[in-house]
Scaffold this motif. Sequence first.
Motif, short mmCIF file in Angstrom:
data_model
loop_
_atom_site.label_atom_id
_atom_site.label_comp_id
_atom_site.label_asym_id
_atom_site.label_seq_id
_atom_site.Cartn_x
_atom_site.Cartn_y
_atom_site.Cartn_z
N UNK A 1 0.81 -1.22 0.00
CA UNK A 1 0.00 0.00 0.00
C UNK A 1 0.84 1.26 0.00
N UNK A 2 2.06 1.16 0.49
CA UNK A 2 3.00 2.26 0.45
C UNK A 2 2.90 3.29 1.55
N UNK A 3 1.99 3.13 2.52
CA UNK A 3 1.84 4.19 3.52
C UNK A 3 2.07 3.72 4.96
N UNK A 4 2.44 2.45 5.16
CA UNK A 4 2.66 1.95 6.51
C UNK A 4 4.15 1.80 6.79
N UNK A 5 4.52 1.87 8.07
CA UNK A 5 5.92 1.69 8.45
C UNK A 5 6.31 0.22 8.27
N UNK A 6 7.55 0.00 7.83
CA UNK A 6 8.07 -1.35 7.60
C UNK A 6 9.43 -1.48 8.26
N UNK A 7 10.03 -2.65 8.13
CA UNK A 7 11.37 -2.86 8.65
C UNK A 7 12.38 -1.90 8.02
N UNK A 8 12.13 -1.51 6.77
CA UNK A 8 13.05 -0.59 6.08
C UNK A 8 13.14 0.77 6.76
N UNK A 9 12.13 1.14 7.54
CA UNK A 9 12.17 2.40 8.28
C UNK A 9 13.15 2.35 9.45
N UNK A 10 13.61 1.14 9.80
CA UNK A 10 14.47 0.96 10.97
C UNK A 10 15.81 0.31 10.64
N UNK A 11 15.82 -0.57 9.64
CA UNK A 11 17.02 -1.37 9.34
C UNK A 11 17.48 -1.07 7.93
N UNK A 12 18.67 -0.48 7.82
CA UNK A 12 19.27 -0.18 6.52
C UNK A 12 20.47 -1.10 6.33
N UNK A 13 20.17 -2.37 6.13
CA UNK A 13 21.21 -3.38 6.01
C UNK A 13 20.80 -4.32 4.88
N UNK A 14 21.35 -4.16 3.70
CA UNK A 14 20.91 -4.97 2.56
C UNK A 14 21.22 -6.45 2.75
N UNK A 15 20.31 -7.28 2.22
CA UNK A 15 20.55 -8.71 2.18
C UNK A 15 20.07 -9.51 3.36
N UNK A 16 19.50 -8.88 4.39
CA UNK A 16 18.95 -9.65 5.51
C UNK A 16 17.44 -9.74 5.37
N UNK A 17 16.90 -10.86 5.85
CA UNK A 17 15.46 -11.10 5.74
C UNK A 17 14.94 -11.66 7.05
N UNK A 18 13.67 -11.40 7.37
CA UNK A 18 13.11 -11.91 8.63
C UNK A 18 13.11 -13.43 8.67
N UNK A 19 13.45 -13.95 9.83
CA UNK A 19 13.35 -15.39 10.10
C UNK A 19 12.07 -15.56 10.91
N UNK A 20 10.95 -15.66 10.23
CA UNK A 20 9.65 -15.72 10.87
C UNK A 20 8.97 -14.37 10.82
#
Length: 182
Positions: free
Chosen positions: A21-40
């Motif tokens: 949707x483009x208007x909600x906060x996501x992990x990208x708003x907090x973590x600027x580290x390319x190549x990591x993904x949530x484990x769960x």
Amino acid sequence: MSRLIRFNKPFDVLPQFTDPGGDRRTLADFIDLPGVYPAGRLDRDSEGLMLLTDDGRLQARIADPKHKLEKCYWVQVEGEPDATALAALSSGVVLKDGRTRPARARRIAPPAALWPRVPPIRVRKSVPDYWIELTIREGRNRQVRRMTAAVGHPTLRLIRHRIGPWTLDALAPGCWDRLAPP
């Protein structure tokens, strides 16, 4: 060498790096580290520990229920859970998608390291609230919320405190740090 990140996800943050949707906060708003993904995953309306990694095997070991990695939650519930409700949570609760695995459930005092939630939970003067610690070894969609509701105590606030050996410790909401991979 693989990277493992510990993140304290705030309330109302999507547990992914993009928002369709483009208007909600996501992990990208907090973590600027390319190549990591949530484990769960951790629902948007839940808070607490998320682990992220760039190692697919580690991600699977953390997230896949077949590995039975414990996840421990602090759950603020409506009403006072009695011994019967805690025993039901411990032995497994029947949900629409089947019985949950046995869990560990106990009443606890409000966690000492608790941060204020923004916005705060709704408070009803006529209905008390209590905290329980619930430890499970599976990860169905909204499982903890459905379990507490099934025993008559809807969840007001849900914080994941531990995944396997990793805990939040004193990590503030919205903050992350690197951990040594196992």
